[in-house]
Motif scaffolding. Structure first.
Motif, PDB file in Angstrom:
ATOM      1  N   SER A 175     -13.183  -4.690 -40.710  1.00 32.04           N
ATOM      2  CA  SER A 175     -14.453  -5.411 -40.585  1.00 32.04           C
ATOM      3  C   SER A 175     -15.035  -5.263 -39.188  1.00 32.04           C
ATOM      4  O   SER A 175     -16.255  -5.076 -39.025  1.00 32.04           O
ATOM      5  CB  SER A 175     -14.258  -6.895 -40.913  1.00 32.04           C
ATOM      6  N   GLU A 176     -14.182  -5.317 -38.162  1.00 29.57           N
ATOM      7  CA  GLU A 176     -14.678  -5.194 -36.791  1.00 29.57           C
ATOM      8  C   GLU A 176     -15.177  -3.786 -36.509  1.00 29.57           C
ATOM      9  O   GLU A 176     -16.188  -3.607 -35.802  1.00 29.57           O
ATOM     10  CB  GLU A 176     -13.587  -5.582 -35.795  1.00 29.57           C
ATOM     11  N   LEU A 177     -14.525  -2.776 -37.037  1.00 27.37           N
ATOM     12  CA  LEU A 177     -15.021  -1.412 -36.863  1.00 27.37           C
ATOM     13  C   LEU A 177     -16.385  -1.238 -37.519  1.00 27.37           C
ATOM     14  O   LEU A 177     -17.281  -0.604 -36.947  1.00 27.37           O
ATOM     15  CB  LEU A 177     -14.031  -0.410 -37.453  1.00 27.37           C
ATOM     16  N   VAL A 178     -16.563  -1.793 -38.712  1.00 26.81           N
ATOM     17  CA  VAL A 178     -17.869  -1.737 -39.372  1.00 26.81           C
ATOM     18  C   VAL A 178     -18.912  -2.465 -38.511  1.00 26.81           C
ATOM     19  O   VAL A 178     -20.029  -1.979 -38.319  1.00 26.81           O
ATOM     20  CB  VAL A 178     -17.793  -2.349 -40.777  1.00 26.81           C
ATOM     21  N   ASN A 179     -18.530  -3.612 -37.967  1.00 21.67           N
ATOM     22  CA  ASN A 179     -19.449  -4.401 -37.147  1.00 21.67           C
ATOM     23  C   ASN A 179     -19.868  -3.665 -35.877  1.00 21.67           C
ATOM     24  O   ASN A 179     -21.009  -3.802 -35.407  1.00 21.67           O
ATOM     25  CB  ASN A 179     -18.785  -5.727 -36.778  1.00 21.67           C
ATOM     26  N   MET A 180     -18.958  -2.852 -35.315  1.00 25.29           N
ATOM     27  CA  MET A 180     -19.229  -2.209 -34.026  1.00 25.29           C
ATOM     28  C   MET A 180     -19.630  -0.744 -34.138  1.00 25.29           C
ATOM     29  O   MET A 180     -19.827  -0.079 -33.110  1.00 25.29           O
ATOM     30  CB  MET A 180     -17.973  -2.303 -33.141  1.00 25.29           C
ATOM     31  N   HIS A 181     -19.811  -0.218 -35.345  1.00 28.00           N
ATOM     32  CA  HIS A 181     -19.963   1.230 -35.462  1.00 28.00           C
ATOM     33  C   HIS A 181     -21.257   1.770 -34.859  1.00 28.00           C
ATOM     34  O   HIS A 181     -21.369   2.977 -34.617  1.00 28.00           O
ATOM     35  CB  HIS A 181     -19.815   1.668 -36.927  1.00 28.00           C
ATOM     36  N   ALA A 238     -20.219  -5.763 -42.180  1.00 31.50           N
ATOM     37  CA  ALA A 238     -18.930  -6.323 -41.749  1.00 31.50           C
ATOM     38  C   ALA A 238     -18.552  -7.528 -42.609  1.00 31.50           C
ATOM     39  O   ALA A 238     -17.390  -7.688 -43.006  1.00 31.50           O
ATOM     40  CB  ALA A 238     -18.995  -6.711 -40.277  1.00 31.50           C
ATOM     41  N   LYS A 239     -19.522  -8.393 -42.905  1.00 34.74           N
ATOM     42  CA  LYS A 239     -19.255  -9.552 -43.761  1.00 34.74           C
ATOM     43  C   LYS A 239     -18.906  -9.123 -45.176  1.00 34.74           C
ATOM     44  O   LYS A 239     -17.998  -9.681 -45.810  1.00 34.74           O
ATOM     45  CB  LYS A 239     -20.478 -10.474 -43.783  1.00 34.74           C
ATOM     46  N   MET A 240     -19.615  -8.110 -45.690  1.00 38.74           N
ATOM     47  CA  MET A 240     -19.326  -7.606 -47.033  1.00 38.74           C
ATOM     48  C   MET A 240     -17.932  -6.973 -47.095  1.00 38.74           C
ATOM     49  O   MET A 240     -17.198  -7.132 -48.069  1.00 38.74           O
ATOM     50  CB  MET A 240     -20.388  -6.592 -47.448  1.00 38.74           C
ATOM     51  N   THR A 241     -17.590  -6.252 -46.030  1.00 37.87           N
ATOM     52  CA  THR A 241     -16.270  -5.622 -45.959  1.00 37.87           C
ATOM     53  C   THR A 241     -15.168  -6.668 -45.989  1.00 37.87           C
ATOM     54  O   THR A 241     -14.181  -6.546 -46.725  1.00 37.87           O
ATOM     55  CB  THR A 241     -16.156  -4.774 -44.676  1.00 37.87           C
ATOM     56  N   ARG A 242     -15.333  -7.696 -45.178  1.00 38.16           N
ATOM     57  CA  ARG A 242     -14.328  -8.754 -45.132  1.00 38.16           C
ATOM     58  C   ARG A 242     -14.155  -9.404 -46.514  1.00 38.16           C
ATOM     59  O   ARG A 242     -13.026  -9.632 -46.962  1.00 38.16           O
ATOM     60  CB  ARG A 242     -14.744  -9.809 -44.095  1.00 38.16           C
ATOM     61  N   LYS A 243     -15.255  -9.675 -47.184  1.00 36.48           N
ATOM     62  CA  LYS A 243     -15.192 -10.311 -48.504  1.00 36.48           C
ATOM     63  C   LYS A 243     -14.493  -9.417 -49.512  1.00 36.48           C
ATOM     64  O   LYS A 243     -13.640  -9.876 -50.292  1.00 36.48           O
ATOM     65  CB  LYS A 243     -16.607 -10.642 -48.984  1.00 36.48           C
ATOM     66  N   ARG A 244     -14.813  -8.119 -49.515  1.00 34.99           N
ATOM     67  CA  ARG A 244     -14.213  -7.216 -50.493  1.00 34.99           C
ATOM     68  C   ARG A 244     -12.724  -7.024 -50.232  1.00 34.99           C
ATOM     69  O   ARG A 244     -11.900  -7.046 -51.160  1.00 34.99           O
ATOM     70  CB  ARG A 244     -14.928  -5.860 -50.478  1.00 34.99           C
ATOM     71  N   LEU A 245     -12.341  -6.822 -48.981  1.00 38.17           N
ATOM     72  CA  LEU A 245     -10.926  -6.605 -48.672  1.00 38.17           C
ATOM     73  C   LEU A 245     -10.097  -7.858 -48.942  1.00 38.17           C
ATOM     74  O   LEU A 245      -8.938  -7.771 -49.342  1.00 38.17           O
ATOM     75  CB  LEU A 245     -10.755  -6.143 -47.222  1.00 38.17           C
ATOM     76  N   LYS A 246     -10.701  -9.025 -48.740  1.00 42.92           N
ATOM     77  CA  LYS A 246     -10.007 -10.262 -49.111  1.00 42.92           C
ATOM     78  C   LYS A 246      -9.784 -10.309 -50.617  1.00 42.92           C
ATOM     79  O   LYS A 246      -8.715 -10.708 -51.100  1.00 42.92           O
ATOM     80  CB  LYS A 246     -10.817 -11.481 -48.664  1.00 42.92           C
ATOM     81  N   ALA A 247     -10.809  -9.932 -51.392  1.00 40.65           N
ATOM     82  CA  ALA A 247     -10.693  -9.954 -52.845  1.00 40.65           C
ATOM     83  C   ALA A 247      -9.612  -9.007 -53.330  1.00 40.65           C
ATOM     84  O   ALA A 247      -8.972  -9.255 -54.360  1.00 40.65           O
ATOM     85  CB  ALA A 247     -12.037  -9.583 -53.482  1.00 40.65           C
ATOM     86  N   LEU A 248      -9.381  -7.927 -52.575  1.00 43.60           N
ATOM     87  CA  LEU A 248      -8.342  -6.968 -52.935  1.00 43.60           C
ATOM     88  C   LEU A 248      -6.990  -7.334 -52.327  1.00 43.60           C
ATOM     89  O   LEU A 248      -6.035  -6.567 -52.433  1.00 43.60           O
ATOM     90  CB  LEU A 248      -8.760  -5.563 -52.480  1.00 43.60           C
ATOM     91  N   HIS A 249      -6.923  -8.479 -51.679  1.00 42.85           N
ATOM     92  CA  HIS A 249      -5.679  -9.013 -51.112  1.00 42.85           C
ATOM     93  C   HIS A 249      -5.064  -8.098 -50.054  1.00 42.85           C
ATOM     94  O   HIS A 249      -3.844  -7.949 -49.984  1.00 42.85           O
ATOM     95  CB  HIS A 249      -4.661  -9.292 -52.218  1.00 42.85           C
ATOM     96  N   PHE A 250      -5.923  -7.494 -49.220  1.00 42.37           N
ATOM     97  CA  PHE A 250      -5.411  -6.782 -48.058  1.00 42.37           C
ATOM     98  C   PHE A 250      -4.855  -7.796 -47.064  1.00 42.37           C
ATOM     99  O   PHE A 250      -5.234  -8.976 -47.076  1.00 42.37           O
ATOM    100  CB  PHE A 250      -6.518  -5.962 -47.398  1.00 42.37           C
TER     101      PHE A 250
END
Length: 475
Positions: free
Chosen positions: A340-346, A319-331
Motif C-alpha cells: 500500500s505504501e509503495l502504491v501511495n508513493m509511486h 493505496a486505500k484500495m490496495t489495502r482493502k483488497r489485500l486485507k480481503a485476501l488475508h495477506f
C-alpha cells in the motif's frame, strides 16, 4: 511403458520397502511432471494401496530425520531424511482416494480408493495425473498427460465442469500453471473456467491468496495475470485489475492502463536483484505494487477541457484500495502495509526530473520510504514506460543522479536513524515544560529542522528549539 531417466534413489528405496510388505507405491503428480521436464525436486509425492495405519511403520523407518501426520484424516503421512550432502528429501504418501464433494464446499469427503488409475482420475490436470510405479519404474499415463506436457497444454482428466464443480480452486491452479510452466489452457477447459468463475467464491481467501502469490512469484507473472483476467476469475478475486481495462477513445487521450500495468510488472521483475542484492528475486511486495500501482485511476478519471484526461490523487486512492483488497485476501500486515505504501508513493519522484531536489527533499524521500527505498526506486523506474526516447533518457539520468546523491549523503549521515539533534527528554529539560502535546510538537519541528539542514552542532539545535518555542509563546 518403462522410463530410462534417473529416478530418485529414495523413491526406489521406499518402493522396495512397500513391495516387501505387499503394497503398491507410485510417484505421482508434480515430481513425475517435473521429471519429464528434466527438473529435479526434493519433495516427493506418492500414492499407495496401503492404509495410513499399515504404511506408517514403513515411513517412520525410512524417514529417520522427521515424521508428520497432519494430513492423517485425508490419508496422508509425511517424513523427511537428510542426505550426506546435507540436502533434505521430503516424502508425502497418500492412500488411493476416491473423493466425493459437497457442492457448497471444496472440502472432500475422503473415501479410500482401490486402484492407481482411479486415484489419478481425481487429479487436477492430466500433466499431474501421471505416475511412476516404484520400484519397477513402470510409467502410468491413463489420460494422455505426457502428450499434453509436450504440447504445453492444461486439460482436466475428467469433464472440466465436473472437476471444477468438485474443487473450484483448480481454476486458480490453472492460471498459476500458466505463469509457472508457460502452458496454455485447453479450449474446453478454459470455457469451463469462464462459465464457472463465480464458484471460486466458495474457496477460502487464504487458499486464493496462496495461489495468487505463487502466480506472482513465478517466472511469467504477466502471463498468469492475463490468464486470470481473461478467465473471469479476476472479476471475483482481484476485480481492481480487470477494471484497469479502460476503454480507449478514438483520439487515444490516455494509455490502456491494464496493458501499462502489465508492462510495469514485466519491467519491475527485470529490476529485481540476485540473492545478495537489495531486492532479491522473486519479490512479492514489488511485484504486487507494480501490478496494483494504478488501480486508483478508474475511480479518479476526469475529462478536462481541451480533451485531456486526468487521474488526480490516484496514488492515494489506489493505496486505500490496495489495502482493502489485500486485507480481503488475508495477506499479512507487513505485506499489506508495504504494498500500500509503495502504491501511495509511486509518483513521489516525478517532480525531480523538472527540478532537482534540495538535500532536504532527498533526505525526506529516503526517510519517508524507509525500508522500501530500494523497492520504490525500482517501481518508479519500471513505471517510466514512455516511448519518447529523450524523455526516457532524462528520467533515467535523473534517477541515477538522485541515487548517487543519496549514496553521497549516506557517507556523511546515518540515514537509517535520522532523529532530531535533541530528543524528547532534552526538549523537556531545555524548555522546562512538562510531558504533553507541546513536547510532541517540538519534537516534530526539530525532526523537520534536521531533515532540512542535516546534522548540526548541539548548540545550534538548542538555539533553534528556543527560537521555535518563543514563536509558540507569542501566538
Amino acid at each position: 511403458m518403462s522410463v530410462d531417466f534417473e529416478v530418485w534413489p529414495e523413491a526406489i528405496e521406499l518402493g522396495r520397502l512397500f513391495a516387501a510388505q505387499g503394497y503398491e507405491l507410485s510417484l505421482v503428480g508434480g515430481p513425475v511432471r517435473d521429471m519429464l521436464l528434466h527438473r529435479r525436486s526434493h519433495d516427493l509425492d506418492f500414492c499407495t494401496s496401503a492404509r495410513p495405519e499399515q504404511f506408517e511403520p514403513i515411513l517412520r523407518h525410512w524417514g529417520r530425520d522427521g515424521f508428520w501426520d497432519m494430513g492423517r484424516k485425508f490419508g496422508t503421512l509425511g517424513a523427511m531424511r537428510r542426505r550426506e550432502d546435507g540436502t533434505e528429501v521430503q516424502a508425502e504418501i497418500t492412500t488411493y482416494r476416491s473423493d466425493t464433494y459437497d457442492s457448497d464446499s471444496r472440502k472432500p469427503e475422503v473415501d479410500y480408493g482401490d486402484s492407481l488409475d482411479g486415484d489419478l482420475s481425481r487429479r487436477d490436470f492430466t500433466v499431474n495425473a501421471m505416475a511412476l510405479r516404484v520400484p519397477e519404474l513402470e510409467f502410468v499415463d491413463p489420460f494422455g498427460g505426457a502428450a499434453d506436457l509436450a504440447k504445453g497444454l492444461l486439460r482436466t482428466p475428467v469433464d472440466p465442469y465436473q472437476s471444477f464443480e468438485d474443487d473450484p480452486l483448480r481454476m486458480m491452479r490453472a492460471v498459476r500453471f500458466v505463469a509457472q510452466l508457460g502452458f496454455r489452457i485447453e479450449a474446453g477447459t478454459a470455457e469451463a473456467i469462464s462459465d464457472m468463475a463465480e464458484r471460486i467464491g466458495i474457496v477460502s481467501a487464504e487458499r486464493v491468496r496462496d495461489e495468487l502469490v505463487k502466480l506472482m512469484r513465478s517466472d511469467r507473472p504477466r502471463e498468469g495475470v492475463e490468464a486470470l483476467v481473461d478467465s473471469g476469475l479476476a472479476d471475483i478475486v482481484l476485480p481492481e485489475v480487470p477494471a484497469l481495462r479502460l476503454e480507449i477513445d478514438e483520439h487515444h487521450r490516455h494509455k490502456d492502463v491494464f496493458e501499462h500495468s502489465l508492462e510495469v510488472l514485466d519491467r519491475a521483475v527485470k529490476l529485481e536483484t540476485g540473492p545478495d542484492g537489495p531486492v532479491p528475486a522473486p519479490d512479492t511486495v514489488l511485484r504486487l505494487a507494480a501490478l496494483l500501482h494504478d488501480i486508483g485511476k478508474p475511480r479518479t478519471r476526469r475529462y478536462e477541457p481541451g480533451g485531456k484526461v486526468s487521474f488526480h490523487h490516484h496514488d492515494a486512492v489506489g493505496a486505500k484500495m490496495t489495502r482493502k483488497r489485500l486485507k480481503a485476501l488475508h495477506f499479512d500486515r507487513h505485506t499489506i502495509d508495504d504494498v500500500s505504501e509503495l502504491v501511495n508513493m509511486h509518483l513521489r519522484f516525478h517532480g525531480y526530473v523538472d527540478e532537482p531536489w534540495t538535500d532536504s527533499a532527498v533526505r525526506r524521500y529516503v526517510k519517508d520510504s524507509g525500508h522500501l527505498y530500494e523497492r520504490l526506486n525500482r517501481l518508479t523506474r519500471a513505471d517510466a514506460t514512455t516511448q519518447n526516447k529523450r524523455k526516457a533518457m532524462q528520467f533515467s539520468a535523473a534517477m541515477d543522479e538522485m541515487e548517487q546523491r543519496v549514496r553521497e549523503l549516506k557517507e556523511r549521515e546515518d540515514f537509517e536513524a535520522i532523529r532530531p539533534d535533541v530528543n524528547g527528554n532534552e526538549i523537556i529539560e531545555i524548555l522546562g515544560i512538562k510531558p504533553g502535546p507541546l513536547v510532541g510538537k517540538a519534537y516534530k519541528h526539530m525532526l523537520e529542522y534536521r531533515l532540512d539542514n542535516g546534522p548540526v552542532e548541539h548548540e545550534t539545535a538548542v538555539a533553534e528549539l528556543h527560537r521555535w518555542f518563543g514563536e509558540q509563546l507569542s501566538r
